[in-house]
Motif scaffolding. Structure first.
Motif, short mmCIF file in Angstrom:
data_model
loop_
_atom_site.label_atom_id
_atom_site.label_comp_id
_atom_site.label_asym_id
_atom_site.label_seq_id
_atom_site.Cartn_x
_atom_site.Cartn_y
_atom_site.Cartn_z
N PHE A 1 0.32 -1.24 0.06
CA PHE A 1 -0.05 -0.12 0.04
C PHE A 1 0.97 1.31 -0.31
N ARG A 2 1.75 1.29 -0.20
CA ARG A 2 3.41 2.29 -0.64
C ARG A 2 3.92 2.83 -1.88
N LEU A 3 3.09 1.80 -2.38
CA LEU A 3 3.83 2.05 -4.69
C LEU A 3 2.74 2.26 -4.97
N VAL A 4 2.74 3.14 -5.55
CA VAL A 4 1.11 2.90 -7.01
C VAL A 4 2.07 2.91 -8.13
N PRO A 5 1.36 1.92 -8.70
CA PRO A 5 1.92 2.30 -10.05
C PRO A 5 1.76 2.70 -11.58
N LEU A 6 2.23 3.14 -12.52
CA LEU A 6 1.40 4.93 -12.84
C LEU A 6 2.35 4.71 -14.55
N ARG A 7 1.64 4.98 -15.78
CA ARG A 7 2.22 5.04 -16.98
C ARG A 7 1.76 5.62 -17.69
N GLU A 8 3.29 5.98 -18.96
CA GLU A 8 2.83 7.25 -19.14
C GLU A 8 3.22 6.66 -20.66
N LEU A 9 3.16 7.52 -22.00
CA LEU A 9 3.42 7.55 -22.80
C LEU A 9 4.48 8.35 -23.50
N VAL A 10 5.07 8.23 -25.18
CA VAL A 10 6.20 8.57 -25.06
C VAL A 10 6.37 8.52 -27.26
N ILE A 11 5.95 9.30 -27.51
CA ILE A 11 5.96 9.74 -28.84
C ILE A 11 7.80 10.30 -29.40
N SER B 1 0.01 10.67 -17.62
CA SER B 1 0.61 9.37 -17.40
C SER B 1 -1.02 8.62 -16.73
N PHE B 2 -1.36 8.35 -16.71
CA PHE B 2 -1.96 7.41 -16.56
C PHE B 2 -2.44 5.98 -16.01
N ALA B 3 -3.15 5.20 -14.89
CA ALA B 3 -3.11 3.91 -14.38
C ALA B 3 -3.03 3.17 -15.41
N PRO B 4 -2.23 2.25 -15.03
CA PRO B 4 -2.31 0.83 -15.52
C PRO B 4 -3.55 0.42 -15.78
N GLY B 5 -4.57 0.07 -17.09
CA GLY B 5 -6.10 -0.72 -17.26
C GLY B 5 -7.06 0.42 -16.74
N SER B 6 -6.46 1.36 -16.74
CA SER B 6 -7.05 2.89 -17.16
C SER B 6 -8.28 2.77 -18.17
N GLY B 7 -7.33 2.42 -19.42
CA GLY B 7 -8.30 2.44 -20.63
C GLY B 7 -7.67 3.78 -20.80
N GLN B 8 -7.76 4.43 -22.27
CA GLN B 8 -8.52 5.13 -23.08
C GLN B 8 -6.56 5.02 -23.85
N THR B 9 -5.92 4.84 -23.35
CA THR B 9 -4.55 4.68 -24.71
C THR B 9 -4.12 5.37 -25.55
N ALA B 10 -5.67 4.66 -26.47
CA ALA B 10 -5.78 5.79 -28.22
C ALA B 10 -5.75 7.02 -27.78
N GLU B 11 -6.90 7.65 -27.27
CA GLU B 11 -6.97 9.27 -26.60
C GLU B 11 -6.43 9.46 -25.97
N ARG B 12 -5.37 8.65 -25.67
CA ARG B 12 -3.60 9.67 -24.92
C ARG B 12 -2.76 9.77 -25.23
N TRP C 1 6.78 5.05 -30.55
CA TRP C 1 6.12 5.42 -29.84
C TRP C 1 6.04 4.02 -28.86
N TRP C 2 5.43 4.54 -27.67
CA TRP C 2 5.79 3.55 -26.85
C TRP C 2 5.17 3.77 -25.37
N ALA C 3 5.37 3.13 -24.19
CA ALA C 3 4.56 3.14 -22.99
C ALA C 3 6.09 2.86 -21.93
N ALA C 4 5.97 4.12 -21.00
CA ALA C 4 6.92 3.63 -19.44
C ALA C 4 6.56 3.50 -18.12
N GLN C 5 6.15 2.67 -17.43
CA GLN C 5 6.09 2.35 -16.28
C GLN C 5 6.91 2.41 -15.15
N ASP C 6 6.25 3.11 -14.45
CA ASP C 6 6.70 3.19 -12.55
C ASP C 6 6.24 2.96 -11.83
N LEU C 7 7.04 3.24 -10.44
CA LEU C 7 6.04 3.35 -9.37
C LEU C 7 6.04 4.83 -8.90
#
Length: 499
Positions: free
Chosen positions: A242-252, A294-305, A325-331
């Motif tokens: 409960f001390r780590l929060v996953p997130l993703r970001e897009l790169v072009i 930035s978005f949470a994994p599993g939140s959808g709307q990747t194409a719109e982002r 283009w790609w997506a990066a993940q972090d915590l």
């Protein structure tokens, strides 16, 4: 279909030699689980200090999170220093600044010492705001950065092709090709007596006087000390769940003329994050890399982002076609500081880099190697995983826990209402079939594949990413291929296949 090649430029522009798979039981001194920037750096530092380490990588080294970063190596992290000074004091902020700037200089020194050709360039680093009402806040952050010991200054103008209300500027930071840098480190690690095993996923760890690790092929590794350097720790999860929060970001990434190169690195948390840098790319041009959304994994709307990020880039920069283009993940962590250090007897962890993985990864290698060789770094306590900052962490940790609970409830409700019959080729959904919650995917040939929708890591329900065609767990960021195989942990087992 999104514009550009769906791959990381770092992956496409570098090749790694094949390392063997571990096929027999062994007993060693130090094992590092994970072959990203933290794992490779830690193993290299230990080997250089006379304690050759082995790296166990589930897939290929430097091909997971680290292969999809932006390669921005800077001690100027967004909106860290003023909150850190306020909550933990000026000394903590100074140690944080020192640990990050030393990581920048350490990387430059290593690249030069080993002769690694990794497009390393010294550039100013900027943190900026656009609204005038945010300028005073940024001035306060600038003062905190300077008080922490970094020679930063506040400026009203930058080399960006659009106006800003103000920016913190820190000179002589680094942008580089992170994969080439780390592949060079890996080769030197092996030359020095360390070992690397690829396609060797650790699926179990039993702690003891000698830790017992078991791989997915049933091979056993006995080790006196173990470093867990995966993105989300695959073991010892109770401490950090409960001390780590996953997130993703897009790169072009797109070519830009040399005369249009802003010549520095820039980042803002506005517009749902925008990060700007360039890299060498052929003759008379550069490769512009824009990160954001930035978005949470599993939140959808990747194409719109992706569309939002692309439109923003075209409005502000003179680019043509998108090449990659790609997506990066972090915590993120609940107190915005990574967890690096000892979690139990002879068991260590490195995680929670909060979108600053390059400097944190290098810092982690030095910190962990110091712990294992008896030469602790001054900032060891600042990053200790068992630290407690109840005032700073209570609210964010509660929010994470409630989010997990909400997902478990709402996802089950959603699963009862999703019609599988409407699935189009190349798409997936979560539905209740014959009393079980199933992850259902229809491939391009029209064949339907059914898996358990429960993530084997903690039981949260996965969701389908239609753009990348993967299953994602919103709780801890696990990612699975359409067939259920693990792409990214902390899960060590695939989604269960159902007849």
């Amino acid at each position: 279909m999104l514009e550009g090649s769906a791959q990381s430029y770092w992956m496409a522009s570098s090749k790694s030699p094949e390392y063997p798979t571990l096929t027999e039981d062994i007993e060693v001194d130090v094992v590092v689980i994970g072959g990203g920037i933290a794992g490779i750096t830690t193993a290299w530092e230990l080997t250089r200090a006379g304690r050759p380490a082995i790296v166990l990588e589930a897939d290929r080294i430097v091909a997971g999170v680290t292969g999809f970063t932006t390669g921005r190596l800077s001690a100027l992290h967004p909106w860290v220093f003023a909150p850190l000074r306020e909550s933990l004091g000026a000394k903590a902020a100074q140690l944080y600044a020192r640990s990050q700037q030393e990581a920048v200089e350490h990387a430059a020194q290593i690249a030069d010492q080993l002769g690694i050709q990794c497009d390393l360039e010294r550039r100013p680093s900027y943190l900026y705001v656009e609204p005038a009402e945010r300028a005073d806040d940024l001035k306060a952050e600038t003062a905190a950065v300077r008080d922490a010991g970094l020679p930063a200054g506040f400026v009203n103008e930058t080399s960006l092709p659009y106006d800003v209300a103000g920016a913190v500027k820190l000179d002589k930071q680094i942008q580089f090709h992170p994969r080439r840098y780390l592949l060079g480190l890996a080769q030197d690690l092996v030359r020095g007596g360390g070992r690397i095993y690829e396609h060797t996923r650790v699926v179990d760890l039993v702690q003891g006087r000698r830790h017992r690790l078991t791989t997915d092929s049933g091979v056993t590794v006995l080790a006196r000390e173990v470093v867990i350097a995966t993105l989300f720790p695959v073991f010892s999860r109770a401490l950090l769940d409960f001390r780590l929060v996953p997130l993703r970001e897009l790169v072009i990434a797109a070519p830009i003329a040399e005369e249009d190169d802003p010549g520095a690195m820039f980042i803002t948390r506005e517009d749902n994050t925008r990060s700007v840098r360039t890299a060498p790319y052929g003759e008379e041009q550069r490769l512009l890399l824009i990160t954001g959304e930035s978005f949470a994994p599993g939140s959808g709307q990747t194409a719109e982002r992706h569309r939002l990020l692309l439109n923003w880039t075209r409005r502000h920069f003179k680019i043509g076609d998108i090449h990659y283009w790609w997506a990066a993940q972090d915590l993120d962590t609940t107190d915005k500081i990574p967890y690096v250090g000892r979690v139990d007897d002879n068991l260590y962890v490195a995680t929670g880099y909060a979108r600053s993985g390059m400097s944190h990864g290098i810092m982690s290698g030095r910190l962990l190697a110091g712990l294992l060789t008896g030469e602790e770094q001054p900032w060891t306590d600042l990053y200790a995983p068992r630290r407690k900052h109840p005032i700073r962490e209570a609210g964010p940790a509660l929010k994470v826990g409630l989010s997990h609970l909400r997902r478990r409830v709402t996802d089950h409700v959603r699963a009862t209402r999703t019609p599988v019959s409407e699935l189009k080729p190349g798409t997936g959904t979560v539905a209740r079939l014959q009393g079980r919650v199933c992850a259902t995917y229809r491939d391009d040939h029209g064949t339907t594949h059914v898996l358990s929708a429960r993530c084997p890591h903690s039981g949260c329900l996965v969701t389908f990413n239609d753009v990348e065609r993967v299953w994602e767990c919103p709780c801890h960021g696990c990612r699975f291929a359409a067939d259920g195989s693990v792409i990214q942990g902390p899960a060590t087992m695939p989604l269960e296949s159902l007849k």
